[in-house]
Design an enzyme around this catalytic site. Structure first.
Site, PDB file in Angstrom:
ATOM      1  N   ASP A   1       0.800  -1.231   0.000  1.00 37.98           N
ATOM      2  CA  ASP A   1       0.000   0.000   0.000  1.00 37.98           C
ATOM      3  C   ASP A   1       0.832   1.281   0.000  1.00 37.98           C
ATOM      4  OD1 ASP A   1       0.729  -0.901   2.622  1.00 37.98           O
ATOM      5  OD2 ASP A   1      -0.670   0.523   3.516  1.00 37.98           O
TER       6      ASP A   1
ATOM      7  N   GLU B   1      -0.935  -1.858   5.120  1.00 39.05           N
ATOM      8  CA  GLU B   1      -0.033  -1.917   6.281  1.00 39.05           C
ATOM      9  C   GLU B   1      -0.060  -0.608   7.045  1.00 39.05           C
ATOM     10  OE1 GLU B   1       3.114  -1.330   8.893  1.00 39.05           O
ATOM     11  OE2 GLU B   1       3.060  -0.236   7.012  1.00 39.05           O
TER      12      GLU B   1
ATOM     13  N   HIS C   1       7.684   8.450   4.731  1.00 43.66           N
ATOM     14  CA  HIS C   1       6.458   9.259   4.801  1.00 43.66           C
ATOM     15  C   HIS C   1       6.709  10.732   4.461  1.00 43.66           C
ATOM     16  CE1 HIS C   1       4.055   6.158   7.410  1.00 43.66           C
ATOM     17  NE2 HIS C   1       4.883   5.577   6.560  1.00 43.66           N
TER      18      HIS C   1
HETATM   19 ZN   LIG Z   1       5.094   3.578   6.457  1.00 41.20          ZN
HETATM   20 ZN   LIG Z   2       6.408   0.869   5.585  1.00 42.38          ZN
END
Ligand SMILES: [Zn+2]
Ligand SMILES: [Zn+2]
Length: 396
Positions: A79, A137, A369
């Site tokens: 994902d 996840e 991220h």
């Molecule tokens: Zn992550």
């Molecule tokens: Zn990850």
């Protein structure tokens, strides 16, 4: 002996093309339709027995070795994240607001490369490899559980039941060439909490006629800091973070309610239990002492990710053999991040390892991220090499 590094290097154009394709077309958790479709097609082209729709968009492939033996589960997450990409890469996301900013595009590409390598050596395998391509996840993504638990609900740990499990993560905090394979805890367990403090609203100019939930909330935030400072031993680890606080609208109105949110992270069960107990006591006690009522909801996001010592030792031996030029770190590398592979590793002995992937000179060293997150794609070769070789070593 098979040269896994050479084999993985030969497959690099395949791995890179897949990774870039997934990167261009990222999909959020439980929406990995295109990604899962490519995974299923690639596994089917190798003749694996493939099951789709395990845990909504998850895909499972079975590779039977030439000889009987145990079942080894290897898991790759698929994902992406709700982030607007800012890398400027030629393979940047074309799905606005969605980005592979954690490296799961790389994990999926590694998994398919491992399938190709192991398929070529299937006659030497003693046992079955269960390829698990997992959705969601990064969070619950609108469901009550994340991808690992959703796949478990759909029986991913049955039929055949895995005897061991392996998984990996590209790791941009560390350079290409660094590999961590360690026994014990690696990622923390995570809880998310929400608190509602209810008082009695009223005019800001006559506070004595109200019960002010803002004052109570402020003292709760401060008092919660004493859990880590005073209830957790200095050599133990925990985090209690209040990350959101909302109450009131106007300058002259004391509100009726304040809502707070946050997270608790721990590694060890006994620390977790103590932190949760103190959390409840402090929130309820402080709120009540100031005349407010507290409503607390704590939801477990993931357990801690803990590596089995015996499985970790096997992967360490493999790493030393197939990646001799690497910086192989076998000391516990604990992070306060969390990982839902933990749910599978609670049931099945296994090992979750990290593959260093940054390249500072090329500015491929933004954290996971981050909107500029990208990694050195040579890490894909090392990840595929170590995963394939570890499977061969365990099933031989
Ligand atoms: Zn992550
Ligand atoms: Zn990850």
């Amino acid at each position: 002996m098979t040269d896994f590094l050479k084999h993985a290097q030969e497959l690099f154009p395949y791995t890179q093309a897949l990774r870039r394709d997934f990167h261009i077309h990222p999909e959020l958790g439980y929406r990995e339709i295109r990604t899962g479709g490519i995974v299923a097609k690639e596994l089917e082209s190798l003749g694996l027995e493939v099951t789709k729709g395990v845990g909504k968009t998850g895909v499972v492939g079975l590779l039977e070795g030439g000889k009987p033996g145990p079942t080894l589960l290897i898991r790759f997450d698929m994902d992406a994240l709700p982030i607007v990409e800012d890398t400027g890469a030629e393979y940047a996301s074309q799905n606005a607001g969605v980005m592979h900013a954690c490296g799961h595009d790389g994990h999926t590409a590694i998994g398919l490369t491992v399938a190709k390598i192991l398929h070529a050596h299937r006659d030497q395998l003693k046992g079955t490899v269960k390829f698990v391509f997992q959705p969601a996840e990064e969070g619950l993504c609108g469901e009550d559980v994340g991808g690992a638990q959703m796949m478990m609900r759909d029986g991913v740990l049955e039929n055949p039941k895995p005897d061991m499990a392996l998984s990996l993560h590209l790791w941009n905090e560390k350079p290409l060439g660094w590999v961590n394979v360690a026994a014990g805890p690696i990622m923390s367990g995570a809880e998310q909490f929400s608190i509602k403090i209810t008082g009695k609203g009223g005019h800001g100019a006559v506070p004595h006629t109200t019960i002010d939930p803002i004052v109570a909330a402020a003292q709760i935030v401060t008092a919660l800091q004493s859990i880590v400072a005073r209830n957790v031993a200095p050599l133990e680890t925990a985090v209690v973070s209040v990350t959101a606080i909302h109450g009131g609208e106007a300058f002259n109105v004391i509100p009726q309610e304040v809502e707070m949110k946050g997270t608790i992270r721990t590694f060890e069960l006994k620390v977790r239990e103590r932190v949760l107990a103190r959390f409840n006591e402090i929130v309820t006690g402080v709120a009540n002492s100031l005349g407010c009522a507290a409503q607390i909801e704590v939801k477990r996001v993931t357990p801690a990710t803990v590596n089995n010592a015996a499985v970790a030792a096997k992967v360490q031996a493999t790493a030393r053999r197939v990646l001799p030029e690497s910086d192989i770190d076998t000391a516990p590398y604990v992070t306060m991040g969390s990982e839902d592979m933990a749910f599978m590793l609670e049931k099945v002995d296994g090992c979750y390892f990290l593959i260093g992937s940054n390249d500072k000179e090329r500015h491929l060293d933004y954290g996971h991220h981050h909107p500029k997150f990208d990694f050195d794609e040579q890490a894909l070769v090392r990840g595929a090499c170590l995963m394939a070789a570890a499977v061969m070593d365990i099933l031989s």
